[in-house]
Design a protein around this motif. Structure first.
Motif, PDB file in Angstrom:
ATOM      1  N   ALA A 122      -3.242   1.297   7.857  1.00 47.48           N
ATOM      2  CA  ALA A 122      -2.962   0.070   8.614  1.00 47.48           C
ATOM      3  C   ALA A 122      -3.386   0.230  10.074  1.00 47.48           C
ATOM      4  O   ALA A 122      -3.976  -0.690  10.667  1.00 47.48           O
ATOM      5  CB  ALA A 122      -1.482  -0.290   8.515  1.00 47.48           C
ATOM      6  N   ASP A 123      -3.114   1.397  10.644  1.00 46.51           N
ATOM      7  CA  ASP A 123      -3.525   1.652  12.029  1.00 46.51           C
ATOM      8  C   ASP A 123      -5.044   1.573  12.170  1.00 46.51           C
ATOM      9  O   ASP A 123      -5.556   1.000  13.136  1.00 46.51           O
ATOM     10  CB  ASP A 123      -3.027   3.023  12.496  1.00 46.51           C
ATOM     11  CG  ASP A 123      -1.522   3.070  12.720  1.00 46.51           C
ATOM     12  OD1 ASP A 123      -0.878   1.994  12.819  1.00 46.51           O
ATOM     13  OD2 ASP A 123      -0.982   4.199  12.784  1.00 46.51           O
ATOM     14  N   GLU A 124      -5.773   2.142  11.205  1.00 43.36           N
ATOM     15  CA  GLU A 124      -7.240   2.087  11.287  1.00 43.36           C
ATOM     16  C   GLU A 124      -7.758   0.669  11.060  1.00 43.36           C
ATOM     17  O   GLU A 124      -8.743   0.260  11.687  1.00 43.36           O
ATOM     18  CB  GLU A 124      -7.881   3.062  10.293  1.00 43.36           C
ATOM     19  CG  GLU A 124      -9.390   3.130  10.481  1.00 43.36           C
ATOM     20  CD  GLU A 124     -10.068   4.305   9.793  1.00 43.36           C
ATOM     21  OE1 GLU A 124     -11.304   4.229   9.658  1.00 43.36           O
ATOM     22  OE2 GLU A 124      -9.383   5.277   9.425  1.00 43.36           O
ATOM     23  N   MET A 125      -7.114  -0.082  10.185  1.00 40.13           N
ATOM     24  CA  MET A 125      -7.505  -1.487   9.983  1.00 40.13           C
ATOM     25  C   MET A 125      -7.409  -2.257  11.297  1.00 40.13           C
ATOM     26  O   MET A 125      -8.285  -3.061  11.630  1.00 40.13           O
ATOM     27  CB  MET A 125      -6.611  -2.140   8.921  1.00 40.13           C
ATOM     28  CG  MET A 125      -6.940  -1.731   7.502  1.00 40.13           C
ATOM     29  SD  MET A 125      -8.508  -2.386   6.911  1.00 40.13           S
ATOM     30  CE  MET A 125      -8.146  -4.135   6.867  1.00 40.13           C
TER      31      MET A 125
ATOM     32  N   HIS B 148      -2.544   3.456  -3.322  1.00 37.08           N
ATOM     33  CA  HIS B 148      -2.331   2.699  -4.555  1.00 37.08           C
ATOM     34  C   HIS B 148      -1.605   1.420  -4.171  1.00 37.08           C
ATOM     35  O   HIS B 148      -0.841   1.399  -3.201  1.00 37.08           O
ATOM     36  CB  HIS B 148      -1.537   3.541  -5.554  1.00 37.08           C
ATOM     37  CG  HIS B 148      -2.261   4.808  -5.900  1.00 37.08           C
ATOM     38  ND1 HIS B 148      -3.215   4.868  -6.890  1.00 37.08           N
ATOM     39  CD2 HIS B 148      -2.207   6.045  -5.351  1.00 37.08           C
ATOM     40  CE1 HIS B 148      -3.710   6.094  -6.938  1.00 37.08           C
ATOM     41  NE2 HIS B 148      -3.111   6.832  -6.021  1.00 37.08           N
ATOM     42  N   MET B 149      -1.868   0.365  -4.918  1.00 40.96           N
ATOM     43  CA  MET B 149      -1.367  -0.953  -4.512  1.00 40.96           C
ATOM     44  C   MET B 149      -0.600  -1.641  -5.630  1.00 40.96           C
ATOM     45  O   MET B 149      -0.912  -1.471  -6.801  1.00 40.96           O
ATOM     46  CB  MET B 149      -2.553  -1.853  -4.133  1.00 40.96           C
ATOM     47  CG  MET B 149      -3.388  -1.322  -3.005  1.00 40.96           C
ATOM     48  SD  MET B 149      -5.008  -2.119  -2.898  1.00 40.96           S
ATOM     49  CE  MET B 149      -4.577  -3.836  -2.829  1.00 40.96           C
ATOM     50  N   THR B 150       0.386  -2.418  -5.211  1.00 42.13           N
ATOM     51  CA  THR B 150       0.990  -3.419  -6.076  1.00 42.13           C
ATOM     52  C   THR B 150       0.910  -4.735  -5.313  1.00 42.13           C
ATOM     53  O   THR B 150       0.874  -4.755  -4.074  1.00 42.13           O
ATOM     54  CB  THR B 150       2.450  -3.094  -6.455  1.00 42.13           C
ATOM     55  OG1 THR B 150       3.213  -2.929  -5.256  1.00 42.13           O
ATOM     56  CG2 THR B 150       2.544  -1.834  -7.288  1.00 42.13           C
ATOM     57  N   VAL B 151       0.869  -5.825  -6.063  1.00 45.83           N
ATOM     58  CA  VAL B 151       0.616  -7.128  -5.463  1.00 45.83           C
ATOM     59  C   VAL B 151       1.592  -8.155  -6.009  1.00 45.83           C
ATOM     60  O   VAL B 151       1.891  -8.163  -7.203  1.00 45.83           O
ATOM     61  CB  VAL B 151      -0.839  -7.580  -5.766  1.00 45.83           C
ATOM     62  CG1 VAL B 151      -1.117  -8.955  -5.189  1.00 45.83           C
ATOM     63  CG2 VAL B 151      -1.833  -6.559  -5.248  1.00 45.83           C
TER      64      VAL B 151
ATOM     65  N   TYR C 213       0.858  -1.180   0.000  1.00 43.53           N
ATOM     66  CA  TYR C 213       0.000   0.000   0.000  1.00 43.53           C
ATOM     67  C   TYR C 213       0.896   1.233   0.000  1.00 43.53           C
ATOM     68  O   TYR C 213       1.694   1.427   0.901  1.00 43.53           O
ATOM     69  CB  TYR C 213      -0.889   0.030   1.242  1.00 43.53           C
ATOM     70  CG  TYR C 213      -1.935  -1.050   1.266  1.00 43.53           C
ATOM     71  CD1 TYR C 213      -3.105  -0.915   0.529  1.00 43.53           C
ATOM     72  CD2 TYR C 213      -1.765  -2.195   2.032  1.00 43.53           C
ATOM     73  CE1 TYR C 213      -4.084  -1.895   0.556  1.00 43.53           C
ATOM     74  CE2 TYR C 213      -2.741  -3.183   2.066  1.00 43.53           C
ATOM     75  CZ  TYR C 213      -3.893  -3.017   1.331  1.00 43.53           C
ATOM     76  OH  TYR C 213      -4.866  -3.997   1.359  1.00 43.53           O
ATOM     77  N   LYS C 214       0.751   2.055  -1.027  1.00 40.24           N
ATOM     78  CA  LYS C 214       1.577   3.249  -1.170  1.00 40.24           C
ATOM     79  C   LYS C 214       0.691   4.472  -1.033  1.00 40.24           C
ATOM     80  O   LYS C 214      -0.359   4.567  -1.671  1.00 40.24           O
ATOM     81  CB  LYS C 214       2.251   3.245  -2.551  1.00 40.24           C
ATOM     82  CG  LYS C 214       3.185   4.394  -2.800  1.00 40.24           C
ATOM     83  CD  LYS C 214       4.516   4.158  -2.162  1.00 40.24           C
ATOM     84  CE  LYS C 214       5.519   5.188  -2.638  1.00 40.24           C
ATOM     85  NZ  LYS C 214       6.781   5.037  -1.943  1.00 40.24           N
TER      86      LYS C 214
ATOM     87  N   GLU D   7       6.435   5.721   3.282  1.00 40.97           N
ATOM     88  CA  GLU D   7       5.146   5.941   2.618  1.00 40.97           C
ATOM     89  C   GLU D   7       4.516   4.646   2.099  1.00 40.97           C
ATOM     90  O   GLU D   7       3.495   4.675   1.411  1.00 40.97           O
ATOM     91  CB  GLU D   7       5.295   6.949   1.475  1.00 40.97           C
ATOM     92  CG  GLU D   7       5.727   8.322   1.940  1.00 40.97           C
ATOM     93  CD  GLU D   7       4.773   8.982   2.947  1.00 40.97           C
ATOM     94  OE1 GLU D   7       3.595   8.593   3.027  1.00 40.97           O
ATOM     95  OE2 GLU D   7       5.229   9.897   3.665  1.00 40.97           O
ATOM     96  N   THR D   8       5.131   3.510   2.420  1.00 35.01           N
ATOM     97  CA  THR D   8       4.612   2.212   1.996  1.00 35.01           C
ATOM     98  C   THR D   8       4.384   1.334   3.213  1.00 35.01           C
ATOM     99  O   THR D   8       5.183   1.346   4.153  1.00 35.01           O
ATOM    100  CB  THR D   8       5.592   1.517   1.031  1.00 35.01           C
ATOM    101  OG1 THR D   8       5.698   2.323  -0.146  1.00 35.01           O
ATOM    102  CG2 THR D   8       5.131   0.129   0.639  1.00 35.01           C
ATOM    103  N   VAL D   9       3.296   0.587   3.172  1.00 33.91           N
ATOM    104  CA  VAL D   9       3.035  -0.457   4.161  1.00 33.91           C
ATOM    105  C   VAL D   9       2.847  -1.751   3.395  1.00 33.91           C
ATOM    106  O   VAL D   9       2.156  -1.790   2.370  1.00 33.91           O
ATOM    107  CB  VAL D   9       1.784  -0.130   5.007  1.00 33.91           C
ATOM    108  CG1 VAL D   9       1.339  -1.332   5.817  1.00 33.91           C
ATOM    109  CG2 VAL D   9       2.063   1.048   5.917  1.00 33.91           C
TER     110      VAL D   9
END
Length: 106
Positions: free
Chosen positions: A19-22, A86-89, A8-9, A50-52
């Motif tokens: 992530a904290d809210e999740m 924005h995501m990469t997988v 997650y960027k 800036e990435t998790v």
């Protein structure tokens, strides 16, 4: 086992806030409780604030399909939009290779 790495960027700390809210909202814990979920853990790269990274492991494709069909996916999508992520997988299927075990310190 199928493992999916989701990166997650965001900007200005938004990926970490997501992530904290999740975690705080209980969504992450609810996903961990789903049938077939083996791992659901967030990490942050040392060199990229800036990435998790989410490491998400499932017993099989049927478990992933059930997760994707769950009502939590709507909540997840709303949070991703809220934080403009924005995501990469990357997707991996695990195998056991005995020769590698001699290099692993348990």
């Amino acid at each position: 086992m199928i493992t999916v790495n989701l990166y997650y960027k965001g900007t200005n700390g938004s990926a970490r806030a997501f992530a904290d809210e999740m975690e705080a909202s209980g969504i992450a814990e609810a996903i961990r409780a789903e049938a077939g979920n083996l791992r659901y853990v967030y990490f942050q790269p040392i060199n990229d604030p800036e990435t998790v990274l989410l490491i998400d492991s499932w017993a099989d494709q049927a478990a992933i399909d059930a997760h994707h069909a769950s009502p939590m996916m709507k909540q997840l999508a709303e949070l991703r939009e809220k934080y403009d992520l924005h995501m990469t997988v990357e997707r991996f299927v695990s195998d056991e290779y005995e020769a590698d075990k001699k290099f692993i310190r348990s």
